[in-house]
Design a protein around this motif. Structure first.
Motif, PDB file in Angstrom:
ATOM      1  N   ARG A   1       0.350   9.249   4.042  1.00  0.00           N
ATOM      2  CA  ARG A   1      -0.711  10.033   4.527  1.00  0.00           C
ATOM      3  C   ARG A   1      -0.023  11.466   4.901  1.00  0.00           C
ATOM      4  NH1 ARG A   1      -5.082   9.024   1.850  1.00  0.00           N
ATOM      5  NH2 ARG A   1      -6.301  10.168   3.267  1.00  0.00           N
TER       6      ARG A   1
ATOM      7  N   ILE B   1      -5.801   3.729  -4.079  1.00  0.00           N
ATOM      8  CA  ILE B   1      -6.180   2.580  -3.586  1.00  0.00           C
ATOM      9  C   ILE B   1      -7.577   2.293  -3.567  1.00  0.00           C
ATOM     10  CG2 ILE B   1      -6.276   0.950  -1.324  1.00  0.00           C
ATOM     11  CD1 ILE B   1      -3.821   2.769  -0.405  1.00  0.00           C
TER      12      ILE B   1
ATOM     13  N   ARG C   1       0.385   2.379   4.841  1.00  0.00           N
ATOM     14  CA  ARG C   1      -0.606   3.619   4.485  1.00  0.00           C
ATOM     15  C   ARG C   1      -0.123   4.812   4.923  1.00  0.00           C
ATOM     16  NH1 ARG C   1      -4.765   6.007   6.824  1.00  0.00           N
ATOM     17  NH2 ARG C   1      -6.532   6.866   5.525  1.00  0.00           N
TER      18      ARG C   1
ATOM     19  N   ASN D   1      -1.430   9.573  -0.602  1.00  0.00           N
ATOM     20  CA  ASN D   1      -2.565   8.681  -1.677  1.00  0.00           C
ATOM     21  C   ASN D   1      -3.865   8.958  -1.729  1.00  0.00           C
ATOM     22  OD1 ASN D   1      -2.975   7.338   0.607  1.00  0.00           O
ATOM     23  ND2 ASN D   1      -1.714   5.537   0.228  1.00  0.00           N
TER      24      ASN D   1
ATOM     25  N   PHE E   1       0.563  -1.279  -0.081  1.00  0.00           N
ATOM     26  CA  PHE E   1      -0.023  -0.031  -0.022  1.00  0.00           C
ATOM     27  C   PHE E   1       0.800   1.340  -0.173  1.00  0.00           C
ATOM     28  CE2 PHE E   1      -2.658  -3.294   1.365  1.00  0.00           C
ATOM     29  CZ  PHE E   1      -4.216  -3.099   1.068  1.00  0.00           C
ATOM     30  N   ASP E   2       2.001   1.142   0.660  1.00  0.00           N
ATOM     31  CA  ASP E   2       3.116   2.485   0.325  1.00  0.00           C
ATOM     32  C   ASP E   2       3.286   2.797  -0.978  1.00  0.00           C
ATOM     33  OD1 ASP E   2       4.432  -0.120   0.433  1.00  0.00           O
ATOM     34  OD2 ASP E   2       6.211   0.694   1.075  1.00  0.00           O
TER      35      ASP E   2
ATOM     36  N   THR F   1      -1.210  -0.776   7.617  1.00  0.00           N
ATOM     37  CA  THR F   1      -1.351   0.555   8.460  1.00  0.00           C
ATOM     38  C   THR F   1      -0.021   1.231   8.316  1.00  0.00           C
ATOM     39  OG1 THR F   1      -3.222  -0.251  10.010  1.00  0.00           O
ATOM     40  CG2 THR F   1      -2.062   1.797  10.576  1.00  0.00           C
TER      41      THR F   1
ATOM     42  N   HIS G   1      -7.724   7.000  -1.368  1.00  0.00           N
ATOM     43  CA  HIS G   1      -8.147   5.849  -1.054  1.00  0.00           C
ATOM     44  C   HIS G   1      -9.879   5.875  -1.068  1.00  0.00           C
ATOM     45  CE1 HIS G   1      -9.460   3.137   2.623  1.00  0.00           C
ATOM     46  NE2 HIS G   1      -9.666   2.450   1.675  1.00  0.00           N
TER      47      HIS G   1
ATOM     48  N   THR H   1     -11.656   0.520   8.041  1.00  0.00           N
ATOM     49  CA  THR H   1     -10.943   0.863   6.937  1.00  0.00           C
ATOM     50  C   THR H   1     -11.637   2.103   6.225  1.00  0.00           C
ATOM     51  OG1 THR H   1      -9.790  -1.139   6.577  1.00  0.00           O
ATOM     52  CG2 THR H   1      -9.796   0.409   4.820  1.00  0.00           C
TER      53      THR H   1
END
Length: 934
Positions: A246, A221, A242, A252, A215-216, A239, A254, A264
């Motif tokens: 942030r 997403i 992500r 990103n 996710f990084d 987490t 989401h 989530t």
């Protein structure tokens, strides 16, 4: 400006001060005097008793690595779930007292979830099985081994069934054991299942595996019913990934599409309510928008423009996007693979060449095992509880009866062990040697932090004994790390080049899609059922942990049990309110009105209804008005996994009421602005400066050598509640029980307020941790008649327990409502449970006020170490318990007197604000505004 609310009642009515008594405990004057007289007499009798004698016995020979009174740390691996995060076990005088995250671990990077924090309490559980059980009676290992050997002598068809085992050593020992038999097989299943993800990749990429998601590396997403910040596959790792994206520099975007309000979904930049029946249709439309052939589709159940905008963002981020799906249907996962292939994401944001091994279960193998049970000669059950876990568990229990040998490794008496011939209890993870490979190339070691407290035996040693290859778990594990054992033991992990599959699995082998073209069935008056795991119970494996039962759910804020979530519109249609008991199929549950949930969905948490949880009937203080919510044989919550056989269910009122132990309306700030929110564009362009402090009648306090402060970044905070359990473990916060929670007397030093905004299809949520604000102009300090709460020179609001007489003036005067009154001396008769207490923090007595101390014990420890070194305390050397555990890195603590510290930088951020600034109490705790990438 957004309007925030914490419940439907708060949205529909003006804030009112609620009475503590809910009417269930009516007592007239005569009864009150009787009770008061009895209480005073009991108090007087207790005062006449002699104090308990205590002895301090020194070491005869002090271990080299242990300094009495000083903590030491062991690198190990968390076994709370198959994600296998890296941890550091904090030990004092030979016993584990706290779990911390391992900051160097390549997956979890220092984060640890609530379940991981609560492992310490599980270690000291006095109801863990203390010895092997044979034919329902306590036995010894020699007798059990002899019995099993006799049964295996004639066995041909032998099965080992387990949850996912990431340990290559354990798997190898099990394979060696099964190789002795004519027909031996290891069957793996997970609850909830991720089998469809692996099966889909077997069809589309030729490799049956769950990808390693990154996710990084994703700029966009899109999650379809995958709660990846809550319970899906590896939430701490996800987490952490992500949160690294942030920030204003590289935030990103989401989008979450789901039927229920998940953790989530509450953190998404855009959230869309969907009926899960339409998941395949939605994914088909998305695939077509991204370039797949259009063979004619039914219309979407919402405005197409919404999905078109999502598709546009995905197209603009090809190779840097990620689509994940939590569906258990194979066709949905095949469509998800096709979408990621169209976007060029394989090898970039998800990897099937070096995949995840955190979910290896196969639904096909499990179904075959259940079908073949009648012909099995021996069944070994490791790390799972099929009679409870499976929807057809009752049928499985009946099928176990004729099996000649059933062996479980359960730590507690459970639903399956009742049907076993032998129970061979495994060590607790904090007593064990083990290894794991959660992701290809990442090898980790689990080492014991304490000698086994019971007469248990490692499962790996049991299988080796029955194979005729008796050896210790230590020798088995060490052989896997022969070349770098010492370094691996020190670090807790080792990185190796993963074995590569032949060919290129990251390239999809065929593009033949099976699109879902037709719409779901028309409305038949029924509701789509969604069964989900919670962050505390998961699949039910933690049902004996009181810390986790009392942890408020991040979304509903309910403790001690499960419930049926329904939308506000559905509640209005069925004339239901919170606590109304409803019948769903043959299950009865209290209803809970959940904003943000789809009107056609009813959602229920798994993991409850475990036998043996009636143990919590005695939890909480012993007093005359206490209400017992559990009778002997009853369970905390209700088992609902059997409902998985029903896609659609009806909801029927029963006319009864079941009080929910919810904290969502406790400690209200009476409508004053709690959170601040902005968009990414506004945060980049705004020139808004922090408002200057108001003039004050307070005298200026002289500053000391340090000025401690804390900042919470609301953009990163997900509300996962790891900080709540970390604080509970660190500061000896008691479990008070359901009755006391109903009376608004929970004792957590940190609460996480959850605020909704919007209605219907446009509901979003914000999570805000609140602890003592350590105000410079603290209102609590001015009203205390005995100076029990005072201000230190380094900026801390201190609570002096032995001065406090319990007037509660301070709590009444606190505008943040973060102080907790200790109404009772909570029971501490369990000598094993008492071993979980932190010796650095006093156990408070009845009648005193308590609250966040900013982990002053950690501050003092760092101060002493700095003094011994002859230098200053370096920035980051002190980490609060909440900060240390936070998977999102949302909490920063430090010294404001250091202009180069992280806390000073956070205070200078344009997003920084403090709660109730207009009161000029000048909190030491501040927040960074929530930024949504809208």
């Amino acid at each position: 400006m957004k309007t925030y609310y914490r419940s439907i009642e708060e949205l529909e009515t003006a804030p009112v001060v609620q009475e503590l008594d809910d009417g269930r405990h009516e007592t007239d004057r005569r009864d009150f005097l009787k009770l008061a007289g009895f209480s005073l007499a009991a108090l007087g009798a207790a005062a006449c008793q002699r104090p308990v004698a205590e002895k301090a016995i020194p070491y005869l020979t002090t271990p080299e690595e242990i300094v009495p009174g000083r903590a030491y740390y062991l690198a190990s691996t968390c076994h709370g779930c198959p994600a296998r995060c890296g941890i550091l076990v904090k030990c004092r005088d030979g016993r584990p007292i706290k779990i911390e995250g391992n900051p160097d671990h390549p997956l979890s990077s220092g984060g640890v979830c609530a379940v991981g924090q609560a492992m310490v309490l599980g270690l000291y559980d006095s109801l863990r099985l203390g010895a092997p059980v044979l034919q329902g009676k306590a036995s010894d290992w020699k007798s059990v081994d002899t019995f099993i050997a006799q049964k295996l002598a004639t066995a041909k068809r032998v099965r080992v069934v387990s949850s996912t085992l990431t340990s290559s050593t354990t798997n190898r020992v099990i394979d060696d054991f099964l190789a002795r038999f004519e027909d031996g097989k290891h069957v793996i299943y997970d609850m909830p299942s991720c089998s469809a993800i692996a099966d889909a990749h077997e069809q589309t990429h030729g490799v049956r595996a769950v990808p390693h998601y990154r996710f990084d590396k994703a700029d966009v997403i899109v999650s379809v019913d995958a709660d990846f910040l809550g319970t899906w596959i590896s939430p701490v790792e996800f987490t952490k990934q992500r949160s690294s994206r942030r920030n204003a520099a590289s935030m990103n975007w989401h989008a979450q599409l789901e039927g229920r309000m998940s953790l989530t979904g509450s953190n998404a930049d855009q959230r869309l309510r969907i009926d899960p029946r339409y998941t395949g249709l939605i994914l088909t439309h998305l695939a077509v928008l991204l370039g797949a052939p259009d063979n004619g589709m039914a219309p979407l159940p919402f405005k197409p423009i919404i999905l078109e905008r999502i598709a546009q963002r995905l197209r603009n981020a090809k190779g840097a996007s990620l689509v994940v799906c939590g569906s258990t249907r194979l066709e949905d996962q095949i469509l998800t693979n096709a979408i990621n292939e169209l976007l060029g994401n394989y090898g970039a944001t998800l990897d099937i060449v070096a995949p995840s091994y955190q979910r290896q279960g196969s639904d096909r193998d499990l179904a075959q095992l259940v079908a073949d049970l009648a012909d099995v000669d021996a069944l070994f059950i490791l790390g799972c509880n099929p009679v409870y876990d499976l929807p057809n568990g009752d049928e499985v229990a009946r099928q176990l009866a004729p099996v000649p040998l059933v062996v479980t490794f359960a730590s507690h008496a459970d639903e399956t062990s009742k049907h076993a011939h032998a129970v061979c209890p495994d060590h607790h993870p904090l007593e064990s040697w083990d290894d794991s490979e959660p992701v290809a190339g990442v090898y980790a070691v689990t080492q014991p932090a304490i000698a086994p407290l019971r007469n248990t035996r490692a499962a790996i040693e049991s299988f080796a004994t029955w194979s005729g290859k008796r050896d210790t778990a230590y020798n088995f594990i060490k052989s896997q790390f022969a070349g770098d054992w010492d370094k691996t033991l020190h670090d807790g992990y080792a990185l190796r080049h993963p074995e590569r599959s032949e060919g290129s699995p990251n390239a999809q082998r065929h593009r033949n899609l099976s699109p879902v073209l037709a719409s779901a069935a028309q409305d038949d008056g029924k509701f789509t059922l969604v069964l989900y795991p919670t962050i505390s119970m998961l699949d039910g494996r933690h049902a004996h942990n009181g810390w986790l039962h009392e942890l408020p759910d991040p979304i509903s804020k309910i403790t001690w049990g499960n419930y049926a979530c329904i939308s506000p519109a559905t509640a209005k249609k069925l004339t239901l309110s919170d606590g109304d008991v409803v019948q769903i199929s043959n299950v009865e549950l209290p209803a809970f009105v959940q904003p943000g949930q789809h009107d056609n969905v009813v959602a229920i948490a798994l993991g409850y209804g475990r036998i043996g949880t009636d143990r919590f009937a005695k939890t909480g203080p012993r007093w005359l008005l206490r209400q017992t919510f559990l009778k002997p044989g009853e369970t905390v919550g209700t088992r609902v996994v059997q409902l998985a056989n029903h896609d659609r269910v009806t909801i029927t009122r029963t006319g009864r009421k079941n009080l929910l132990a919810s904290t969502q309306l406790h400690s209200s700030m009476e409508g004053r602005a709690p959170v601040e929110e902005t968009t990414l564009t506004e945060s980049r362009t705004s020139n808004e400066q922090q408002a200057p402090s108001n003039s004050s009648l307070w005298p200026t306090k002289p500053k000391g050598e340090h000025q401690w402060a804390l900042v919470v970044d609301l953009t990163k905070c997900t509300g996962c509640s790891a900080c709540v359990i970390a604080c509970q473990a660190e500061n000896n916060v008691p479990v008070v029980g359901k009755d006391e929670v109903v009376r608004e007397r929970e004792m957590h030093w940190i609460r996480i307020d959850r605020y909704y905004s919007g209605e219907g299809d446009d509901v979003s949520a914000v999570h805000q941790p609140l602890m003592c604000m350590h105000c410079s102009n603290a209102p609590c300090e001015t009203v205390c008649p005995v100076l029990a709460t005072v201000h230190s020179s380094d900026g801390l609001n201190q609570q002096i327990y032995n001065r406090c007489v319990g007037t509660r003036y301070c709590a009444n005067n606190c505008p943040f409502k973060v102080r907790r009154f200790n109404w009772f001396d909570y029971p501490h008769e369990d000598r094993f449970a008492n071993l979980a207490l932190n010796p650095d923090v006093v156990v408070r007595s009845r009648g005193v006020m308590e609250k966040c101390s900013m982990c002053v014990q950690r501050i003092e420890e760092a101060r002493i170490e700095a003094k011994q070194r002859g230098g200053a305390i370096p920035d980051g050397a002190i980490r609060m318990a909440c900060e240390q555990s936070c998977p999102a890195d949302a909490i920063v603590f430090g010294d404001l007197n250091d202009p180069k510290s992280r806390i000073s930088a956070a205070r200078k951020d344009r997003r920084h604000y403090r709660l109730l600034e207009e009161l000029n109490v000048q909190p030491a705790v501040g927040y960074l505004k929530l930024v949504r990438n809208a």
